[in-house]
Design an enzyme around this catalytic site. Structure first.
Site, mmCIF file in Angstrom:
data_model
loop_
_atom_site.group_PDB
_atom_site.id
_atom_site.type_symbol
_atom_site.label_atom_id
_atom_site.label_comp_id
_atom_site.label_asym_id
_atom_site.label_seq_id
_atom_site.Cartn_x
_atom_site.Cartn_y
_atom_site.Cartn_z
ATOM 1 N N HIS A 1 36.206 36.366 39.495
ATOM 2 C CA HIS A 1 36.545 34.960 39.657
ATOM 3 C C HIS A 1 37.763 34.859 40.566
ATOM 4 O O HIS A 1 38.585 35.772 40.637
ATOM 5 C CB HIS A 1 36.895 34.325 38.299
ATOM 6 C CG HIS A 1 35.739 34.222 37.365
ATOM 7 N ND1 HIS A 1 34.712 33.327 37.547
ATOM 8 C CD2 HIS A 1 35.452 34.894 36.216
ATOM 9 C CE1 HIS A 1 33.839 33.446 36.556
ATOM 10 N NE2 HIS A 1 34.259 34.396 35.748
ATOM 11 N N CYS B 1 30.070 36.564 38.564
ATOM 12 C CA CYS B 1 30.089 36.829 37.122
ATOM 13 C C CYS B 1 28.695 36.632 36.524
ATOM 14 O O CYS B 1 27.784 37.376 36.831
ATOM 15 C CB CYS B 1 31.154 35.952 36.458
ATOM 16 S SG CYS B 1 31.630 36.522 34.809
#
Length: 510
Positions: free
Chosen positions: A446, A341
């Site tokens: 994630h 991310c």
């Protein structure tokens, strides 16, 4: 409209175990055949999860929904506060960014504005489920914030909940904290507390007896039980107070032995988000994972991971001030690097923020991947699955290339010349980027390590890159997680007076 029966888990402070006790009660009620759901009106955490609808909630409520055996819903956590600094936070309402506000403005004005949203979400759950297990936030006795507190006693009144007060003996001062909490409540609020329990106990239970009896007399409330400290639960903590200590000792130079642990260094950014991404890795016996903030510690690491960040540009600047940028770049010349991310965004050529979403302007990235990221107001939140492109990782063949996880990010990443995406998602969209030699990769996903198959192949490929022997034991994380929820529920049901707790809401425990 049908009103569900409600129990609320309150704590004498943060990190006393409210989240896991709520999860335990959800599983216990589900095991007894009741339709049960968790609820937390307001959560402050940088650990979040994506729901099926593509909305964002606190990670703890996703775990509690899993314990209850149901999909997570945005109504389980209608307000999520994500700190951006000491006095400012992003406020997520019903899974979407609502705005940025100071702590003072939120407590003095915004809480009352958002109360109808909380009430509506609770009523939605209450009309669908038989039992709601509510979790409080921090302590109900924060008298400086109590007037506008919608996460504790005000919510208990709205739900007409019977309350269980939890104290953590592992932190010390459990009797004083229990007594002080009750003493600071109004008489009507005290009446809602049906009993208390002591959590995380270690030692001789007989030595605790006199104190428990004295507390029952002083509080006029029964002790519902003492829950022992439960080590080794494969269940995530709610926020960074549960993050393991930052490592300071430097790894010794790598040995030539082929059976040593794989060394993984995760850079513990100041705005580290979703540190639960690494729980499954930490449980693997074949690796040594450390959270670090020093350039020296990266020197003898095998694999460096840049994690998610709530303030990507600020955290990249912090890395530069502490020499971590150069340390990562040096490591990347010969070693393995992964960005997740915000960490992936840092690995690119440039970060641009024309609208001041994080900080207006632009700054160079670490230059390790041919991508550029532009911050945007709209947040991407969704569950994802897909397949790795290219059939290899870290230069090693990858026999099974399926991945899954969830995206929660602001910023749109574009591919520059000669960029190779890391994966193709089931939607047909591309994710991440991987270097031509396949040693440096970034992904927006994630939770990518939570799937046993990918995690094991990831570790096998990394060990093969360093000519280490295959791991003699690989941990079955998903099975361990379910076993942990069952162990937690079993121990809580054995420790607390479940007959009385069920009677609080007019139900029978069998």
């Amino acid at each position: 409209m049908t009103q569900a029966r409600a129990i609320m888990v309150l704590g004498t402070s943060s990190h006393v175990g409210k989240s896991l006790l709520t999860a335990a009660l959800c599983r216990i009620f589900a095991q007894q055949g009741y339709r049960v759901a968790p609820f937390k009106s307001q959560n402050m955490s940088l650990n979040s999860a994506a729901t099926i609808e593509g909305l964002e909630i606190g990670r703890a409520q996703a775990l509690q929904a899993e314990a209850a055996g149901i999909p997570s819903s945005v109504h389980m956590n209608p307000i999520l506060i994500k700190p951006s600094g000491d006095c400012s936070s992003q406020v997520v309402v019903r899974g979407k960014i609502w705005g940025q506000t100071s702590a003072a403005d939120y407590h003095q004005r915004r809480v009352e504005e958002l109360l109808p949203v909380v009430r509506e979400s609770y009523q939605t759950l209450s009309s669908t489920f038989e039992v709601i297990i509510l979790e409080g936030a921090g302590s109900p006795a924060e008298i400086n914030l109590k007037q506008h507190d919608i996460a504790n006693m005000r919510m208990a009144e709205l739900a007409d909940a019977a309350c269980l007060l939890v104290g953590d003996i592992d932190r010390g001062g459990v009797f004083a904290s229990l007594l002080g909490t009750v003493e600071l409540l109004d008489p009507v609020e005290r009446d809602r507390i049906r009993g208390f329990c002591i959590n995380k106990f270690r030692g001789d239970l007989g030595l605790l007896g006199p104190g428990v009896r004295m507390m029952e007399e002083r509080l006029g409330k029964p002790c519902m039980g003492v829950v022992p400290y439960l080590p080794g639960l494969a269940l995530e903590e709610e926020d960074s107070v549960g993050l393991p200590a930052i490592a300071h000792a430097v790894w010794p130079p790598r040995e030539n032995a082929t059976v040593r642990p794989l060394r993984i260094a995760v850079v513990a950014l100041p705005s580290f988000s979703n540190f639960t991404d690494f729980d499954s890795l930490r449980a693997e016996p074949s690796l040594d994972l450390l959270f670090c903030r020093s350039a020296e510690l990266l020197q003898h690491a095998d694999l460096v991971i840049l994690p998610g960040s709530k303030q990507t540009m600020n955290d990249l600047e912090w890395m530069r001030k502490n020499g971590l940028d150069e340390a990562v770049q040096v490591h990347a010349r010969v070693g393995l690097v992964v960005g997740i991310c915000g960490g992936m965004q840092m690995l690119g050529q440039e970060l641009v923020d024309p609208g001041g979403i994080e900080r207006q302007g632009s700054m160079p990235g670490l230059g390790l991947l041919p991508i550029r990221t532009t911050m945007q107001a709209e947040k991407v939140t969704r569950l994802c699955s897909g397949a790795i492109r290219g059939g290899s990782l870290f230069g090693q063949p990858l026999p099974e290339d399926c991945i899954s996880g969830y995206e929660i990010h602001v910023g749109k990443t574009e591919y520059l010349a000669r960029a190779e995406p890391f994966a193709t998602l089931a939607s047909g969209e591309l994710d991440g980027c991987i270097s031509a030699d396949r040693r440096i990769l970034g992904t927006y996903l994630h939770g990518i390590f939570d799937e046993d198959c990918f995690r094991h192949q990831f570790l096998t490929a990394a060990r093969s890159f360093y000519k280490l022997a295959s791991a003699s034991l690989l941990n079955p994380w998903n099975l361990q997680r379910q076993e942990s929820l069952n162990r937690l529920a079993f121990q809580v049901s054995a420790s607390l007076d479940m007959n009385r707790i069920f009677a609080w809401v007019g139900l029978k425990y069998q």
